[in-house]
Design an enzyme around this catalytic site. Structure first.
Site, mmCIF file in Angstrom:
data_model
loop_
_atom_site.group_PDB
_atom_site.id
_atom_site.type_symbol
_atom_site.label_atom_id
_atom_site.label_comp_id
_atom_site.label_asym_id
_atom_site.label_seq_id
_atom_site.Cartn_x
_atom_site.Cartn_y
_atom_site.Cartn_z
ATOM 1 N N HIS A 157 -0.066 -3.843 0.790
ATOM 2 C CA HIS A 157 1.122 -3.218 0.190
ATOM 3 C C HIS A 157 0.812 -2.660 -1.197
ATOM 4 O O HIS A 157 1.710 -2.439 -2.003
ATOM 5 C CB HIS A 157 2.277 -4.224 0.096
HETATM 6 S S1 FES Z 1 0.197 -6.433 -1.545
HETATM 7 FE FE1 FES Z 1 1.217 -7.452 0.041
HETATM 8 S S2 FES Z 1 -0.225 -8.874 0.701
HETATM 9 FE FE2 FES Z 1 -1.200 -7.892 -0.932
#
Ligand code: FES
Length: 199
Positions: A157
Site C-alpha cells: 500500500h
Molecule cells: S503499506 Fe500496507 S502492508 Fe505495507
C-alpha cells in the site's frame, strides 16, 4: 525343588525377569512426563536467538536472517546514509523513535542502532505485515526523486521507511519498523533475539 513342588531355580529366574520389566516399564512412564515439561527442540529452535555473520557485508548491502519466523534485516549504512538520516526528520512520523514499543531502549537514538553503521530491523511493514523492499538507490524517481535518501518501500500500500526504519508521514503504516533485541558477540557477529547479558 521346594516343598510345595515349585522349581526354585525357575522361580528365581522369573522374579529377576519381572524386576527388569518393572524397571524398564517405570522408565517409560517417567520419560514422557519429563518430556511434556521440557520445550521441544522445534519450539526451542523457533524462539531461539539467531547469529548473523556480518564479516562479508559491504557498505550499502543488506543481509537477511530469519528470527522467530520473521525476516530480520541487517544493513551496512554508508557515511552518506548516516548524514542523510538527520535531514529527514521533518518528513517522518516519529523521527525521535518516541514509540517505546518499536525498539529496545538502547536503540532509541538517531540511528536506532547500537553501532551506527549497522541497522538491525524486523522486515515487516507496520501497516498490514507485508515485507517491504530494500531501496538504497538515492534519488529513485519512483520514490520521490532527489528527496529519496534510500530506505524501504512497501509494495502493498505504498508505505515508505528511511534507512533507520522510521516511517514517513502520510503513508498507511502507523509506526516505525520494529528493532529486535540484539547485541554484538564480536565485531562481526550479531546475536539477534536477545539483549546483552540476557542470554
Ligand atoms: S503499506 Fe500496507 S502492508 Fe505495507
Amino acid at each position: 525343588m521346594s516343598a510345595d513342588g515349585v522349581d526354585l531355580k525357575k522361580r528365581r529366574t522369573l522374579t529377576a525377569a519381572t524386576s527388569v520389566v518393572g524397571a524398564v516399564g517405570a522408565g517409560f512412564v517417567v520419560y514422557p512426563f519429563l518430556a511434556a515439561w521440557a520445550p521441544s527442540e522445534k519450539a526451542k529452535a523457533a524462539g531461539a536467538p539467531v547469529e548473523a555473520d556480518i564479516s562479508k557485508l559491504e557498505p550499502g548491502q543488506m543481509l537477511r536472517v530469519k528470527w522467530r519466523g520473521k525476516p530480520v534485516w541487517i544493513v551496512y549504512r554508508t557515511e552518506q546514509n548516516l548524514n542523510d538520516l538527520s535531514s529527514l526528520d521533518g518528513e517522518l512520523l516519529d523521527p525521535a523513535s518516541e514509540d517505546a514499543g518499536q525498539q529496545p531502549d538502547y536503540c532509541q537514538n538517531p540511528t536506532r542502532s547500537i553501532k551506527e553503521k549497522y541497522l538491525v530491523a524486523v522486515g515487516i511493514c507496520t501497516h498490514l505485515g507485508c515485507s517491504p523492499t530494500y531501496r538504497p538507490d538515492l534519488g529513485a524517481a519512483d520514490l520521490g526523486g532527489d528527496a529519496w535518501k534510500g530506505g524501504f518501500f512497501c509494495p502493498c500500500h505504498g508505505s515508505k521507511f528511511d534507512l533507520a526504519g522510521r516511517v514517513y508521514s502520510g503513508v498507511p503504516a502507523p509506526k516505525n519498523l520494529e528493532i529486535p533485541p540484539y547485541h554484538y558477540l564480536t565485531d562481526t557477529t550479531i546475536l539477534v533475539g536477545v539483549d546483552k547479558g540476557a542470554a
